[in-house]
Enzyme design. Structure first.
Site, PDB file in Angstrom:
ATOM      1  N   ASP A  75     -12.424  -9.587   3.921  1.00 42.08           N
ATOM      2  CA  ASP A  75     -13.661  -9.639   3.112  1.00 42.08           C
ATOM      3  C   ASP A  75     -14.114 -11.091   2.941  1.00 42.08           C
ATOM      4  OD1 ASP A  75     -13.504  -6.832   2.751  1.00 42.08           O
ATOM      5  OD2 ASP A  75     -14.304  -7.006   0.716  1.00 42.08           O
ATOM      6  N   ASP A  80      -2.272 -18.348   0.869  1.00 41.43           N
ATOM      7  CA  ASP A  80      -3.188 -19.138   0.027  1.00 41.43           C
ATOM      8  C   ASP A  80      -3.821 -20.261   0.851  1.00 41.43           C
ATOM      9  OD1 ASP A  80      -0.623 -20.207   0.207  1.00 41.43           O
ATOM     10  OD2 ASP A  80      -0.500 -20.830  -1.894  1.00 41.43           O
ATOM     11  N   TYR A 116       0.812  -1.217   0.000  1.00 41.56           N
ATOM     12  CA  TYR A 116       0.000   0.000   0.000  1.00 41.56           C
ATOM     13  C   TYR A 116       0.846   1.268   0.000  1.00 41.56           C
ATOM     14  CZ  TYR A 116      -4.597  -2.131   0.804  1.00 41.56           C
ATOM     15  OH  TYR A 116      -5.781  -2.810   0.684  1.00 41.56           O
ATOM     16  N   LYS A 157       3.657 -15.018   3.191  1.00 43.29           N
ATOM     17  CA  LYS A 157       3.966 -15.702   1.925  1.00 43.29           C
ATOM     18  C   LYS A 157       5.486 -15.830   1.888  1.00 43.29           C
ATOM     19  CE  LYS A 157       2.634 -17.456  -2.042  1.00 43.29           C
ATOM     20  NZ  LYS A 157       1.772 -18.643  -2.190  1.00 43.29           N
TER      21      LYS A 157
HETATM   22  C1  IPM Z   1     -10.563  -1.468   3.609  1.00 43.30           C
HETATM   23  C2  IPM Z   1     -10.654  -0.871   2.218  1.00 43.30           C
HETATM   24  C3  IPM Z   1      -9.473   0.050   1.967  1.00 43.30           C
HETATM   25  C4  IPM Z   1      -8.208  -0.792   1.962  1.00 43.30           C
HETATM   26  C5  IPM Z   1      -9.523   0.912   0.697  1.00 43.30           C
HETATM   27  C6  IPM Z   1     -10.802   1.688   0.579  1.00 43.30           C
HETATM   28  C7  IPM Z   1      -8.370   1.862   0.626  1.00 43.30           C
HETATM   29  O1  IPM Z   1     -10.775  -1.860   1.260  1.00 43.30           O
HETATM   30  O2  IPM Z   1     -10.461  -0.699   4.577  1.00 43.30           O
HETATM   31  O3  IPM Z   1     -10.607  -2.697   3.738  1.00 43.30           O
HETATM   32  O4  IPM Z   1      -7.864  -1.417   0.947  1.00 43.30           O
HETATM   33  O5  IPM Z   1      -7.552  -0.825   2.996  1.00 43.30           O
HETATM   34 MN    MN Z   2     -11.088  -3.859   2.111  1.00 37.39          MN
END
Ligand code: IPM
Ligand code: MN
Ligand code: NAD
Length: 357
Positions: free
Chosen positions: A248, A220, A138, A188
């Site tokens: 997620d 993975d 990031y 990883k």
């Molecule tokens: C999260 C989101 C963010 C990330 C984005 C919106 C920058 O997906 O907080 O999970 O990738 O960290």
């Molecule tokens: Mn996210």
């Protein structure tokens, strides 16, 4: 107690309004908050020309805690970097050094049947995912889209210093020690040097925690194990990108991403509290969004940021009560339950809170 409230875009303001309503309802129990609403994200860009205006930065620095909604929107995706809504959130995380992102993955018993997984796989699941939030791909340099030999090349850098790894892994060990004593570090290390260092440093930090059972998984395999048998995990600690993806995935164990709260803390304990989901343009403005992730984020704020664990417990009990009463937003709806919109769900939590001893 001063709270900076940053609703943002899409469903962000809709769900944050419900959390604010619940916080205000604590006034009858003697808890009063000064809430300062600030612009952030696409809406801030539209009104001021910048997704993170100076007034917002000033307010978050003065606040005891930050309650964040969501930001984003397809119309902003072609803006120069730095002006996109997502950049505002990333800047806040970096500037405030919010390196430790807590993402509890808890399945309410009432929602075991709402998950796309079999109820016995997810029932009573209680795992904590800790995601590093201020480093990794990031933020690593070099980055960009450059032209080499007449061809475009997209570049990002996965980079971790040993200090960045040690401090977040330590958060993982401390959390595991306070829970069921198991920590799984996800990396990883077989392919990436940054992750090889992650594993080496994790082993070094582990010497200070002989009472915690440490295991390692490649990301993975971790993605597979989460879906096969999530209850084997207590605390997972992982890097920024892997944590984003795994959280997620893990949201589906609870029934919906609309159920996942989070907190992001720095070394001084200052925090930003936000649902894990985004601005959900597909359902924005329709009173369809599930506000529970935001309401549960407010509970995390009370516990971790404002020293009010009893109030946090009350909110969590009120959420459980509402679910037990059969109220459901569309994302967690099951036959036999009562449909509720965003507002009605927020009102129901307020009513349940009022009825609690
Ligand atoms: C999260 C989101 C963010 C990330 C984005 C919106 C920058 O997906 O907080 O999970 O990738 O960290
Ligand atoms: Mn996210
Ligand atoms: P998203 O989380 O916004 O939506 C994914 C899916 O989940 C959609 O179908 C959406 O309707 C559903 N969903 C999300 N939250 C929900 C809720 N509370 N109740 C019911 N359903 C819900 O992810 P996306 O579609 O990949 O991204 C949309 C935009 O949001 C993009 O601009 C992205 O950059 C941004 N985003 C922001 C954040 C953040 O602010 N922290 C996080 C993720 C994505």
């Amino acid at each position: 107690m001063k709270i900076a409230v940053l609703g943002g875009d899409g469903i962000g303001p809709e769900v944050t309004a419900q959390a604010v309503k619940v916080l205000r309802a604590l006034a009858t129990r003697g808890l009063h908050f000064e809430m300062v609403e600030c612009l952030i994200g696409g809406v801030a860009y539209d009104r001021t020309g910048h997704p993170l205006p100076p007034a917002t930065l000033d307010a978050v620095q003065r606040a005891d805690a930050i309650l964040f909604g969501a930001e984003g929107g397809f119309q902003y995706e072609t803006l120069p970097r730095g002006l996109r809504p997502g950049d505002a959130l990333l800047t806040l995380r970096k500037d405030l050094d919010l390196f430790a992102n807590y993402r509890p993955i808890v399945t309410f018993r009432e929602l075991a049947g709402a998950s796309s997984f079999r109820p016995e796989i997810v029932e009573d699941l209680d795992l904590l995912l800790i995601r590093e939030l201020t480093s990794d791909l990031y933020f690593g340099e070099p980055r960009g889209i450059v032209v080499e030999n007449g061809r475009r090349v997209g570049i990002n850098t996965m980079r971790y210093t040993e200090d960045e790894i040690a401090r977040v892994v330590r958060v993982g060990f401390e959390a595991a020690r306070a829970r069921r004593g198991k920590l799984c570090s996800v990396d990883k290390a077989n392919v990436l040097e940054s992750m090889e260092l992650w594993r080496i440093v994790t082993e070094e930090v582990a010497r200070d925690y002989p009472d915690v059972a440490l295991s390692h998984l490649y990301v993975d395999a971790a993605a597979m194990a989460l879906a096969r048998d999530p209850k084997q995990f207590d605390v997972i600690v992982t890097g920024n990108l892997f944590g984003d993806i795994l959280s997620d995935e893990a949201s589906m164990l609870t029934g919906s991403i609309g159920m996942l709260p989070s907190s992001s803390l720095n070394a001084q304990g200052k925090g930003l509290y936000e649902p894990v989901h985004g601005c959900a343009p597909d359902i924005a403005g329709k009173d369809l969004a599930n506000p529970l992730a935001s309401i549960l984020s407010a509970a995390m704020m009370l516990r971790q940021g404002l020293g009010q664990p009893q109030a946090a417990n009350l909110i969590e009990r009120a959420v459980r009560r509402v679910l037990a009463d059969g109220l459901r937003t569309a994302d967690i709806f099951q036959p036999g339950c009562t449909r509720a919109g965003t507002e009605a769900m927020g009102d129901a939590v307020v009513a349940a809170l009022a009825a609690l001893e």
